[in-house]
Design an enzyme around this catalytic site. Structure first.
Site, PDB file in Angstrom:
ATOM      1  N   ASP A   1       1.069  -1.113  -0.063  1.00  0.00           N
ATOM      2  CA  ASP A   1      -0.035   0.102   0.150  1.00  0.00           C
ATOM      3  C   ASP A   1       1.008   1.155  -0.151  1.00  0.00           C
ATOM      4  O   ASP A   1       2.111   1.320   0.161  1.00  0.00           O
ATOM      5  CB  ASP A   1      -0.864  -0.062   1.372  1.00  0.00           C
ATOM      6  CG  ASP A   1      -1.873   1.252   1.386  1.00  0.00           C
ATOM      7  OD1 ASP A   1      -2.246   1.701   0.703  1.00  0.00           O
ATOM      8  OD2 ASP A   1      -1.821   1.724   2.655  1.00  0.00           O
TER       9      ASP A   1
ATOM     10  N   ASP B   1      -0.411   4.949   1.030  1.00  0.00           N
ATOM     11  CA  ASP B   1      -0.654   6.164   2.061  1.00  0.00           C
ATOM     12  C   ASP B   1      -0.677   5.481   3.507  1.00  0.00           C
ATOM     13  O   ASP B   1      -1.084   4.501   3.887  1.00  0.00           O
ATOM     14  CB  ASP B   1      -2.075   6.419   2.041  1.00  0.00           C
ATOM     15  CG  ASP B   1      -2.276   7.435   0.565  1.00  0.00           C
ATOM     16  OD1 ASP B   1      -1.644   8.325   0.395  1.00  0.00           O
ATOM     17  OD2 ASP B   1      -3.390   7.314   0.045  1.00  0.00           O
TER      18      ASP B   1
ATOM     19  N   GLU C   1     -15.262   2.830   8.054  1.00  0.00           N
ATOM     20  CA  GLU C   1     -13.952   2.169   7.724  1.00  0.00           C
ATOM     21  C   GLU C   1     -13.186   1.781   8.746  1.00  0.00           C
ATOM     22  O   GLU C   1     -12.590   0.443   8.690  1.00  0.00           O
ATOM     23  CB  GLU C   1     -13.193   2.780   6.619  1.00  0.00           C
ATOM     24  CG  GLU C   1     -12.031   2.144   6.034  1.00  0.00           C
ATOM     25  CD  GLU C   1     -11.061   2.978   5.144  1.00  0.00           C
ATOM     26  OE1 GLU C   1      -9.654   2.948   5.556  1.00  0.00           O
ATOM     27  OE2 GLU C   1     -11.496   3.946   4.449  1.00  0.00           O
TER      28      GLU C   1
ATOM     29  N   SER D   1     -17.429   9.937  -4.433  1.00  0.00           N
ATOM     30  CA  SER D   1     -16.094  10.815  -4.724  1.00  0.00           C
ATOM     31  C   SER D   1     -15.816  10.928  -6.278  1.00  0.00           C
ATOM     32  O   SER D   1     -15.540  12.143  -6.536  1.00  0.00           O
ATOM     33  CB  SER D   1     -14.828  10.011  -3.943  1.00  0.00           C
ATOM     34  OG  SER D   1     -15.124  10.070  -2.552  1.00  0.00           O
TER      35      SER D   1
ATOM     36  N   SER E   1      -2.463   0.974  -4.525  1.00  0.00           N
ATOM     37  CA  SER E   1      -3.090   2.190  -3.808  1.00  0.00           C
ATOM     38  C   SER E   1      -4.606   2.630  -3.944  1.00  0.00           C
ATOM     39  O   SER E   1      -5.031   2.440  -5.221  1.00  0.00           O
ATOM     40  CB  SER E   1      -2.479   3.501  -3.680  1.00  0.00           C
ATOM     41  OG  SER E   1      -3.146   4.602  -3.158  1.00  0.00           O
ATOM     42  N   ALA E   2      -5.413   2.733  -2.909  1.00  0.00           N
ATOM     43  CA  ALA E   2      -6.735   3.161  -3.074  1.00  0.00           C
ATOM     44  C   ALA E   2      -7.066   4.547  -3.245  1.00  0.00           C
ATOM     45  O   ALA E   2      -8.082   4.892  -3.383  1.00  0.00           O
ATOM     46  CB  ALA E   2      -7.815   2.281  -2.000  1.00  0.00           C
TER      47      ALA E   2
ATOM     48  N   LYS F   1      -8.667  -4.335  -3.193  1.00  0.00           N
ATOM     49  CA  LYS F   1      -7.457  -4.240  -3.848  1.00  0.00           C
ATOM     50  C   LYS F   1      -6.999  -5.710  -4.218  1.00  0.00           C
ATOM     51  O   LYS F   1      -6.120  -5.723  -5.425  1.00  0.00           O
ATOM     52  CB  LYS F   1      -6.451  -3.718  -2.766  1.00  0.00           C
ATOM     53  CG  LYS F   1      -6.843  -2.121  -2.446  1.00  0.00           C
ATOM     54  CD  LYS F   1      -5.403  -1.795  -1.533  1.00  0.00           C
ATOM     55  CE  LYS F   1      -5.500  -0.424  -1.120  1.00  0.00           C
ATOM     56  NZ  LYS F   1      -4.338  -0.043  -0.198  1.00  0.00           N
TER      57      LYS F   1
ATOM     58  N   ASP G   1      -1.604  -0.996   5.933  1.00  0.00           N
ATOM     59  CA  ASP G   1      -1.761  -0.435   6.939  1.00  0.00           C
ATOM     60  C   ASP G   1      -3.199  -0.400   7.360  1.00  0.00           C
ATOM     61  O   ASP G   1      -3.913  -0.015   8.475  1.00  0.00           O
ATOM     62  CB  ASP G   1      -1.745   1.186   7.145  1.00  0.00           C
ATOM     63  CG  ASP G   1      -2.541   2.118   6.463  1.00  0.00           C
ATOM     64  OD1 ASP G   1      -3.137   2.882   7.064  1.00  0.00           O
ATOM     65  OD2 ASP G   1      -2.490   1.910   5.163  1.00  0.00           O
TER      66      ASP G   1
END
Length: 303
Positions: free
Chosen positions: A43, A45, A90, A111, A158-159, A212, A238
């Protein structure tokens, strides 16, 4: 058990391992396989980047993007409202992934809708990346250099906003030939007035924190040459969704390292227990690449 003992000696109270025997066996398999069999799935972030710096939370790739000066204040306000609404869901340790999933999918869909037909200057992203000065975990540059030197493939999954992730890695001189970024990249078009219009995100499916694994699978099969024979994986993330980024592919060995970026008061902390079930090694409030670097050195030196 020498590897486990050394990790515990170096990182002490920050390390939690639910099944030391299983983890030690996995590390032995990684070391025996050497760098020729290794690939990294990570990941971005708050995994490659830190979660805090100078006691302040660091910006995610979405937050960096939202700081672009040419984006409207209306967009920024609505994006913050979505963040404040959905992030507690989340992070809720009392909800299962299945219960969270429809909310997270809704968050990403909303979004993208906010972004559609938005006009902005693309070069603002480069400026936003420089101004945000996102801090990477201590030792990130060194481990990326080692991975590049030994030609170990790295998939950054990455999301977030892929454009920001790539530009941040470029800014840090870490986007080398062995590194691929799989993320939500902006689908843009030039407008008549010289500005850029956002059409949405590229591709037919958005990448969010709980899907993911599907994209890791697709990425691994579209890079057969790069990943051929790379059946040993070190996976880092994370969030609980990151633990499945290998996508259920039949690798020989997958060692999962989870960064738990919140305080843990007891060993019975519900969040910690969830992370221990999802990851092989859990590092609590560790803002470094130290544990990964130690494992990488052991693998490199077994030649």
């Amino acid at each position: 058990m020498k590897f486990i003992e050394e990790i515990k000696r170096r990182f002490g109270a920050a390390v939690y391992i639910r099944d030391e025997q299983v983890v030690d066996t996995k590390i032995c398999q990684l070391v025996e396989g050497g760098v020729e069999k290794l690939q990294i799935i990570s990941d971005f972030d708050r995994t490659i980047s830190t979660s805090v710096h100078n006691n302040e939370p660091t910006k995610s790739s979405f937050c960096v993007f939202e700081s672009c000066s040419s984006l409207t204040e209306d967009y920024k306000q609505k994006a913050r409202e979505l963040y404040n609404k959905f992030l507690p869901i989340e992070d809720d340790p009392n909800m299962t992934v299945a219960e969270k999933l429809p909310y997270i999918e809704d968050w990403w869909r909303q979004s993208e809708r906010l972004l559609k037909n938005m006009r902005f200057r693309y070069e603002d992203i480069e400026l936003a990346v420089k101004q945000a000065d996102v801090k990477l975990r201590e030792g990130s540059a060194e481990v990326f250099q080692k991975l590049y030197k030994h030609n170990v493939p790295v998939i950054v999954l990455s999301a977030g906003i892929g454009d920001v992730v790539e530009l941040t890695l470029i800014h840090e001189n870490l986007l080398t030939a062995n590194v691929s970024v799989v993320s939500n990249f902006l689908d843009i078009a030039d407008a008549d007035d010289g500005s850029t219009v956002i059409k949405g995100f590229k591709g037919s499916k958005l990448i969010h924190v709980f899907n993911k694994n599907e994209h890791a699978y697709l990425e691994s099969h579209s890079n057969d040459t790069k990943l051929s024979g790379r059946l040993n994986v070190i996976l880092m993330g994370d969030s609980l969704g990151d633990a499945n980024m290998d996508g259920g592919i039949a690798y020989d060995t997958v060692l999962r390292i989870g960064f738990l970026n919140s305080d843990v008061e007891t060993k019975d902390d519900p969040y910690l227990l969830q992370y221990e079930r999802a990851f092989d090694i859990v590092l609590v409030q560790d803002q470094t690449m130290g544990a990964f670097d130690y494992l990488l050195e052991e693998i490199i030196n077994n030649r």
